[in-house]
Design a protein around this motif. Structure first.
Motif, mmCIF file in Angstrom:
data_model
loop_
_atom_site.group_PDB
_atom_site.id
_atom_site.type_symbol
_atom_site.label_atom_id
_atom_site.label_comp_id
_atom_site.label_asym_id
_atom_site.label_seq_id
_atom_site.Cartn_x
_atom_site.Cartn_y
_atom_site.Cartn_z
ATOM 1 N N LEU A 130 -2.987 6.724 0.654
ATOM 2 C CA LEU A 130 -3.803 5.921 1.218
ATOM 3 C C LEU A 130 -5.315 6.305 0.727
ATOM 4 C CD1 LEU A 130 -2.253 4.634 4.661
ATOM 5 C CD2 LEU A 130 -2.322 3.511 2.435
ATOM 6 N N THR A 149 -2.902 0.181 8.714
ATOM 7 C CA THR A 149 -1.470 -0.059 7.952
ATOM 8 C C THR A 149 -0.591 -0.550 8.684
ATOM 9 O OG1 THR A 149 -2.319 1.781 6.312
ATOM 10 C CG2 THR A 149 -0.081 0.690 6.251
ATOM 11 N N THR A 164 -9.096 2.208 9.285
ATOM 12 C CA THR A 164 -8.355 1.602 8.259
ATOM 13 C C THR A 164 -6.875 1.212 9.266
ATOM 14 O OG1 THR A 164 -6.760 3.369 7.588
ATOM 15 C CG2 THR A 164 -8.960 3.054 6.396
ATOM 16 N N ALA A 193 0.597 -1.207 -0.028
ATOM 17 C CA ALA A 193 0.034 -0.030 -0.114
ATOM 18 C C ALA A 193 0.802 1.322 -0.217
ATOM 19 C CB ALA A 193 -0.898 0.012 1.297
ATOM 20 N N HIS A 239 -2.421 -3.103 4.221
ATOM 21 C CA HIS A 239 -3.351 -2.237 4.205
ATOM 22 C C HIS A 239 -4.749 -2.517 4.388
ATOM 23 C CE1 HIS A 239 -5.318 1.867 4.682
ATOM 24 N NE2 HIS A 239 -6.036 1.577 3.412
#
Length: 463
Positions: A112, A169, A167, A62, A213
């Motif tokens: 992102l 990561t 989210t 990502a 991610h």
């Protein structure tokens, strides 16, 4: 309040099939879920039939390695020097543009955003900003299961408002997996917490991998299963579990959270890290396939995880010991292919959500009184299959030890009467009880007591 209690028996799928995982039939080793973006998630509550592709997604690569390295160092300095809970990076207007990035954090948010909101979906969803934070934890440390929310609004008014997307990561290859359930909750002053749906139909589990991610609907219940850290193929006790987290919002969270942080505020951070990173051309982020697990009654090697849900209910999931083999770092749990059971929760007199739900419902209330905490889990597991058939007609709770005293007194029970079962028909204000005086209580005892009530065979207590 009924409790979401079920034991899901799963194993790695080895049979060849082209049937979709959503059909509750055997599935191929690799998921054939349709490609979907995280921004495709819509609606207020997940439904049992929801396509997992619209609930949670994962991507490898990502962020470029150069960005990941500097972001990790910068994140550590940020956490150490600013003591922030979360930071905030705002657009110039709803669905508009972010300012040019001036720190690795802002650079990562820019990159992102394009993964989570391709095309015009960022503008269509009227995103106003990104709430961000870092976590650096021991590899085996669990994180309680919860829903992401506007913490300030919840603290002030006990209202749940969720981000559009949540989210994670991963900034390293180590640590315990993130599990996301196809389940959310409601919360109000009168009704306490309630799960939607009562039993999740699907869940996803993601083990850490540098640059991976994941994003999922912001209202979904999720957490970290520390017990599975040792199952990671690259597991080591010396490595940290490192993550960079972003919640995408349509309205900025309440004051006191999500502080605006820019390069001037972080002036004390080392100058060599307080800037964006130049990086070579890197491969585009790649959607990650989820490996389905399906129900299998002959599984011999497994382990049972207990998950505490934010409604004070418990979820039991039985998983294969090799769940984190090298080829299965992203797992889809098809809950509808396995048996789901509803059981009882602990009746906690001091918990206002539990008690509000308990007293506001018109359903008959069953309380199983136990003397020792050790009796609870075994009895809960044993009674779940039978009690699952009754959860829509009764509120079934456990009360243990000193926590049982106030409720026990309402049924005219003394300490030497325990274990015992009480039933209160709150519509007619009629109570019933059965005492065991130190003898073990069995699942059959509980089910028989409720059945006798339904057949009118119990004698009410005198008021």
């Amino acid at each position: 309040m009924t409790a979401a209690w079920f034991c899901v028996v799963l194993m790695l799928c080895v049979r060849q099939s082209t049937t979709s995982v959503l059909d509750d039939k055997p599935v191929a080793e690799k998921s054939t879920l349709p490609v979907a973006t995280c921004s495709d998630v819509t609606g207020d509550e997940p439904e049992p039939a929801s396509n997992p592709a619209t609930l949670f997604r994962a991507f490898d690569d990502a962020l470029p390695l150069e960005v990941l390295r500097v972001l990790t160092r910068y994140g550590k300095e940020t956490v150490k020097q600013t003591k922030l809970s979360t930071g905030w990076f705002e657009t110039d207007s709803p669905g508009g543009n972010f300012p040019p990035p001036q720190t690795p954090i802002e650079q990562a948010i820019h990159l992102l955003r394009d993964i989570d909101f391709p095309g015009d979906s960022f503008a269509r969803d009227n995103i106003v900003g990104a709430e961000w934070w870092f976590q650096f934890r021991d590899p085996g440390q669990s994180m309680h299961f919860h829903v992401d929310r506007d913490e300030g609004l919840h603290d002030a008014k006990r209202v749940l408002r969720h981000p559009v997307l949540s989210t994670v990561t991963y900034l390293g290859d180590f640590g315990a997996p993130t599990m996301v359930l196809n389940q959310t909750m409601t919360l109000s002053r009168s009704a306490g917490g309630e799960l939607h749906p009562n039993l999740p139909s699907t869940a996803a589990m993601f083990f850490p991998k540098l640059g991976k991610h994941i994003c999922f609907r912001g209202s979904l219940i999720h957490g970290v299963l520390g017990e599975l850290a040792s199952a990671h193929p690259l597991s080591t006790l010396e490595a940290e579990r490192r993550t960079f987290l972003i919640n995408w919002w349509t309205k900025r969270p309440a004051v006191g959270h999500a502080a605006t942080v820019n390069h001037t505020v972080l002036g004390s951070v080392s100058a060599d890290m307080a800037h964006t990173v130049t990086f070579e051309h890197t491969p585009a982020p790649q959607p990650v396939a989820l490996t389905p697990l399906v129900n299998h009654v002959e599984m011999l090697s497994n382990q049972t995880m207990r998950i505490g849900l934010p409604t004070k209910q418990s979820l039991y999931v039985t998983l294969p010991n090799n769940i984190a083999s090298a080829n299965h770092l992203n797992v889809l749990l098809n809950m509808t292919a396995a048996k789901g059971h509803v059981g009882a929760i602990i009746l906690m007199m001091q918990n206002r959500d539990v008690m509000a739900r308990f007293f506001s419902s018109s359903l008959p209330k069953v309380v199983v009184f136990l003397s020792e905490e050790a009796e609870l889990e075994a009895l809960d597991r044993a009674t779940a299959p039978e009690l699952s058939l009754l959860h829509d007609r009764f509120l079934i709770h456990f009360a243990v030890g000193m926590r049982a005293v106030p409720a026990a007194q309402a049924f005219k029970l003394q300490p030497n009467d325990l274990p015992a079962i009480g039933l209160h028909n709150t519509v007619n204000d009629v109570k019933f009880a059965r005492t065991f005086h130190g003898a073990p209580i069995s699942p059959l005892d509980i089910v028989s007591f409720i059945k006798h009530y339904q057949e009118g065979q119990l004698r009410p207590l005198r008021q």
